[in-house]
Motif scaffolding. Structure first.
Motif, PDB file in Angstrom:
ATOM      1  N   GLU A 106       2.373   1.802  -3.447  1.00 36.26           N
ATOM      2  CA  GLU A 106       1.385   2.266  -4.430  1.00 36.26           C
ATOM      3  C   GLU A 106       1.063   3.750  -4.260  1.00 36.26           C
ATOM      4  O   GLU A 106       0.698   4.428  -5.217  1.00 36.26           O
ATOM      5  CB  GLU A 106       0.094   1.448  -4.315  1.00 36.26           C
ATOM      6  CG  GLU A 106       0.277  -0.038  -4.546  1.00 36.26           C
ATOM      7  CD  GLU A 106       1.058  -0.329  -5.817  1.00 36.26           C
ATOM      8  OE1 GLU A 106       0.480  -0.244  -6.906  1.00 36.26           O
ATOM      9  OE2 GLU A 106       2.261  -0.659  -5.712  1.00 36.26           O
ATOM     10  N   GLN A 107       1.206   4.270  -3.037  1.00 39.34           N
ATOM     11  CA  GLN A 107       0.911   5.671  -2.794  1.00 39.34           C
ATOM     12  C   GLN A 107       2.036   6.598  -3.244  1.00 39.34           C
ATOM     13  O   GLN A 107       1.812   7.798  -3.415  1.00 39.34           O
ATOM     14  CB  GLN A 107       0.646   5.892  -1.296  1.00 39.34           C
ATOM     15  CG  GLN A 107      -0.653   5.264  -0.810  1.00 39.34           C
ATOM     16  CD  GLN A 107      -0.833   5.397   0.691  1.00 39.34           C
ATOM     17  OE1 GLN A 107       0.148   5.427   1.452  1.00 39.34           O
ATOM     18  NE2 GLN A 107      -2.075   5.470   1.145  1.00 39.34           N
ATOM     19  N   LEU A 163      -8.256  -6.334 -11.046  1.00 40.63           N
ATOM     20  CA  LEU A 163      -8.586  -6.098  -9.643  1.00 40.63           C
ATOM     21  C   LEU A 163      -9.735  -6.983  -9.187  1.00 40.63           C
ATOM     22  O   LEU A 163      -9.665  -7.637  -8.138  1.00 40.63           O
ATOM     23  CB  LEU A 163      -8.932  -4.627  -9.435  1.00 40.63           C
ATOM     24  CG  LEU A 163      -9.227  -4.190  -7.996  1.00 40.63           C
ATOM     25  CD1 LEU A 163      -8.002  -4.381  -7.117  1.00 40.63           C
ATOM     26  CD2 LEU A 163      -9.682  -2.732  -7.969  1.00 40.63           C
ATOM     27  N   VAL A 204       0.838  -1.206   0.000  1.00 34.36           N
ATOM     28  CA  VAL A 204       0.000   0.000   0.000  1.00 34.36           C
ATOM     29  C   VAL A 204       0.870   1.252   0.000  1.00 34.36           C
ATOM     30  O   VAL A 204       0.606   2.214  -0.739  1.00 34.36           O
ATOM     31  CB  VAL A 204      -0.948  -0.010   1.212  1.00 34.36           C
ATOM     32  CG1 VAL A 204      -1.712   1.317   1.316  1.00 34.36           C
ATOM     33  CG2 VAL A 204      -1.937  -1.169   1.115  1.00 34.36           C
ATOM     34  N   LEU A 262     -10.215   2.807  -5.847  1.00 30.21           N
ATOM     35  CA  LEU A 262     -10.926   2.216  -4.726  1.00 30.21           C
ATOM     36  C   LEU A 262     -11.780   3.231  -3.984  1.00 30.21           C
ATOM     37  O   LEU A 262     -12.441   2.884  -2.992  1.00 30.21           O
ATOM     38  CB  LEU A 262      -9.921   1.567  -3.758  1.00 30.21           C
ATOM     39  CG  LEU A 262      -9.099   0.420  -4.349  1.00 30.21           C
ATOM     40  CD1 LEU A 262      -8.122  -0.114  -3.327  1.00 30.21           C
ATOM     41  CD2 LEU A 262     -10.005  -0.688  -4.854  1.00 30.21           C
ATOM     42  N   ARG A 263     -11.775   4.493  -4.442  1.00 30.62           N
ATOM     43  CA  ARG A 263     -12.702   5.467  -3.868  1.00 30.62           C
ATOM     44  C   ARG A 263     -14.098   5.339  -4.470  1.00 30.62           C
ATOM     45  O   ARG A 263     -15.042   5.976  -4.009  1.00 30.62           O
ATOM     46  CB  ARG A 263     -12.188   6.895  -4.108  1.00 30.62           C
ATOM     47  CG  ARG A 263     -10.840   7.203  -3.474  1.00 30.62           C
ATOM     48  CD  ARG A 263     -10.604   8.699  -3.488  1.00 30.62           C
ATOM     49  NE  ARG A 263      -9.215   9.011  -3.160  1.00 30.62           N
ATOM     50  CZ  ARG A 263      -8.356   9.550  -4.008  1.00 30.62           C
ATOM     51  NH1 ARG A 263      -8.749   9.840  -5.237  1.00 30.62           N
ATOM     52  NH2 ARG A 263      -7.130   9.815  -3.638  1.00 30.62           N
ATOM     53  N   VAL A 265      -1.578  -0.705  -8.737  1.00 38.26           N
ATOM     54  CA  VAL A 265      -2.979  -0.379  -8.469  1.00 38.26           C
ATOM     55  C   VAL A 265      -3.071   1.107  -8.165  1.00 38.26           C
ATOM     56  O   VAL A 265      -2.489   1.575  -7.188  1.00 38.26           O
ATOM     57  CB  VAL A 265      -3.530  -1.175  -7.267  1.00 38.26           C
ATOM     58  CG1 VAL A 265      -4.987  -0.789  -7.000  1.00 38.26           C
ATOM     59  CG2 VAL A 265      -3.408  -2.662  -7.494  1.00 38.26           C
ATOM     60  N   ARG A 266      -3.774   1.840  -9.013  1.00 40.60           N
ATOM     61  CA  ARG A 266      -4.030   3.248  -8.691  1.00 40.60           C
ATOM     62  C   ARG A 266      -5.091   3.258  -7.609  1.00 40.60           C
ATOM     63  O   ARG A 266      -6.264   2.993  -7.857  1.00 40.60           O
ATOM     64  CB  ARG A 266      -4.490   4.013  -9.932  1.00 40.60           C
ATOM     65  CG  ARG A 266      -4.638   5.512  -9.698  1.00 40.60           C
ATOM     66  CD  ARG A 266      -5.055   6.213 -10.971  1.00 40.60           C
ATOM     67  NE  ARG A 266      -6.357   5.770 -11.443  1.00 40.60           N
ATOM     68  CZ  ARG A 266      -7.515   6.166 -10.925  1.00 40.60           C
ATOM     69  NH1 ARG A 266      -7.530   6.985  -9.889  1.00 40.60           N
ATOM     70  NH2 ARG A 266      -8.653   5.719 -11.420  1.00 40.60           N
ATOM     71  N   LEU A 267      -4.673   3.559  -6.374  1.00 41.52           N
ATOM     72  CA  LEU A 267      -5.559   3.406  -5.234  1.00 41.52           C
ATOM     73  C   LEU A 267      -6.792   4.297  -5.324  1.00 41.52           C
ATOM     74  O   LEU A 267      -7.801   4.034  -4.661  1.00 41.52           O
ATOM     75  CB  LEU A 267      -4.788   3.684  -3.938  1.00 41.52           C
ATOM     76  CG  LEU A 267      -3.628   2.720  -3.642  1.00 41.52           C
ATOM     77  CD1 LEU A 267      -2.943   3.101  -2.347  1.00 41.52           C
ATOM     78  CD2 LEU A 267      -4.109   1.279  -3.591  1.00 41.52           C
TER      79      LEU A 267
END
Length: 495
Positions: free
Chosen positions: A261-262, A412, A258, A274-275, A269-271
């Motif tokens: 990815e940030q 995903l 995580v 997940l929004r 994975v473009r976090l």
């Protein structure tokens, strides 16, 4: 609430997309790969008791034949989807399909249980690149809306047909020798490869981007370690220092993923994706769907054959109605989704699955069960659940996502299903073997031994129902199915 605005697919500029013979041919190739996936899962599942007998494998080892494939598949799905976006979907699809065919051939020839598990893992890795690439080829070929819903429904039909065919073929082939269950997919994979070379159009790789190798490494290692920890904990002890350390390492690796990815320029994975509430709910729903059923089938296969003495063919025929319902019902799901959206069919699916597991818990413990009264209702409800859920979940998980990230969205949702299924199966196996003191971890293989696992999968299905029901009550129309716009891709924004 967050939404991604996306331009219309490059495949067509109108909702009434024209289905040319070549377009049908591309869909046929993708569906054949989906057919192979369903075929492989059901054929190998039916053969597990025979494999265990010939190779001397315990129940814990047998679950690795399933989980070896699932983990190789799930752990690298995101990398597979991203690789397809970066290197070109056609190229990645064809190379992975070739590896899949070779791994199938080798798996049918080995004589050692560990080597068999390794070939299953390699096959799963190949599928990790084939599956999201096939889905992203489909979603970029067919425009979002009726055309894509129709294509996804046909796609699901072939998955169900493969599963149904695998049940019958698995029962027949296991009677002749379990190795045929591994060799059967080889000619079909070769056929799909040849047709794919001829029909799938060349595509251009992304102009910019890169591979997130650090993210892929931490995610893969973290998930493998987490599943291994769950599987090995009953034998070693949940409070054993080694078990605790393994869990801590798994959590640390996933937390590192995580963090990577940030910060990385081109994340695996473009976090931000997940929004989007609808995408998160779709991923949770597929965990409940695959996790509960994969474990349910694993327990039924061993219980019916080891405890009740059923033949592989009888076992296959007992589960066949579920596959037939999905095969014949899925073509109508595009109309259902067009009319009711995606979340309501998924809620109905979770109700159906939860009811199926509760029914079997209540009625399946008879040492001489009546199939029509004790088993068939659960099988029919499971088939209905899959019919309602699969196309709706896939549609919701990829809706509103730009073509450049279709591989990510497809990878995903499939990662969630496969890894969720692996973790639930590992936990279920731990529950089932915990009460056994025999060398093979099975004891007398009584219904009471499987009861804790059945309770677990029932709880998983019910949790999926609760999540999706809350989504229905709280959702807004543009969160459930974001509308495409004609402008260029907009960055995710919170409103």
């Amino acid at each position: 609430m967050t939404a991604i605005a996306t331009p219309p697919s490059t495949a067509a500029s109108h909702d009434d997309q024209r289905w040319t013979p070549r377009l049908w041919g591309v869909l046929a190739v993708l569906c054949l790969v989906m057919f192979l996936d369903g075929l492989d899962v059901s054929m190998v599942g039916i053969a597990l008791p025979s494999i265990g007998t010939e190779l001397g494998l315990s129940t814990t080892s047998l679950q690795w034949i399933v989980n070896g494939y699932v983990l190789g598949y799930g752990a690298l799905l995101l990398l597979g989807g991203r690789t397809a976006d970066l290197l070109g979907r056609r190229r990645v699809f064809l190379i992975a399909l070739a590896v899949f065919a070779v791994a199938s051939l080798v798996g049918g020839l080995v004589d050692d249980g560990m080597l068999l598990i390794v070939t299953r893992f390699v096959k799963g890795v190949a599928a990790a690149f084939t599956a999201p690439t096939a889905l992203s080829i489909l979603t970029t070929t067919f425009r979002e809306g009726p055309a894509r819903n129709k294509a996804l429904s046909i796609f699901a039909v072939f998955g169900a047909s493969g599963y149904s065919s695998g049940l019958i073929l698995g029962g027949l082939l296991t009677s002749a020798g379990w190795r045929w269950n591994f060799l059967m997919p080889v000619p079909l994979a070769v056929l799909a490869l040849v047709a794919g070379i001829a029909l799938i159009p060349r595509d251009r790789p992304a102009d910019a981007g890169g591979h997130d190798l650090a993210g892929a490494a931490t995610l893969t290692a973290g998930m493998l370690l987490a599943v291994y920890s769950v599987v090995s904990a009953p034998e070693r002890g949940w409070a054993d220092p080694v078990t605790v350390v393994l869990f801590v390492l798994a959590v640390t690796l996933l937390a590192a993923f995580v963090a990577i990815e940030q910060r990385i320029a081109h994340p695996l994975v473009r976090l931000g994706i997940l929004r989007i509430g609808s995408i998160v709910r779709a991923n949770l729903a597929i965990i409940a769907l695959f996790g509960s059923y994969l474990s349910f089938q694993f327990m039924l296969t061993i219980y019916f054959q080891a405890a009740l003495g059923w033949s592989p063919l009888r076992m296959a025929l007992a589960l066949l109605p579920a596959g037939l319902i999905v095969a014949f019902g899925s073509p109508y799901m595009s109309r259902v989704i067009d009319r009711y959206g995606t979340q309501r069919p998924i809620v109905a699916a979770m109700v159906s699955l939860s009811t199926a597991y509760v029914w079997f818990l209540a009625a399946g413990g008879d040492p001489t069960p009546n199939y029509a009264a004790d088993i068939l209702p659960s099988v029919l409800l499971i088939g209905l659940g899959f019919t309602l859920a699969f196309s709706a979940i896939m549609s919701q998980a990829t809706a509103g996502v730009h073509d450049s990230e279709q591989g990510l969205a497809a990878g995903l949702v499939q990662t969630s299903g496969q890894i969720g299924g692996a973790v639930v199966l590992a936990a279920t196996t731990a529950f089932v073997t915990a009460g056994s003191h025999s060398a093979d971890g099975m004891g007398a293989a009584t219904f009471d031994q499987f009861r804790p696992g059945l309770i677990l999968v029932t709880g998983i299905a019910f949790a999926g129902l609760v999540v999706m029901a809350l989504g229905v009550f709280r959702r807004r129309r543009d969160d459930d199915e974001p509308e495409p716009v004609e402008d260029e891709l907009l960055e995710p924004a919170v409103s």
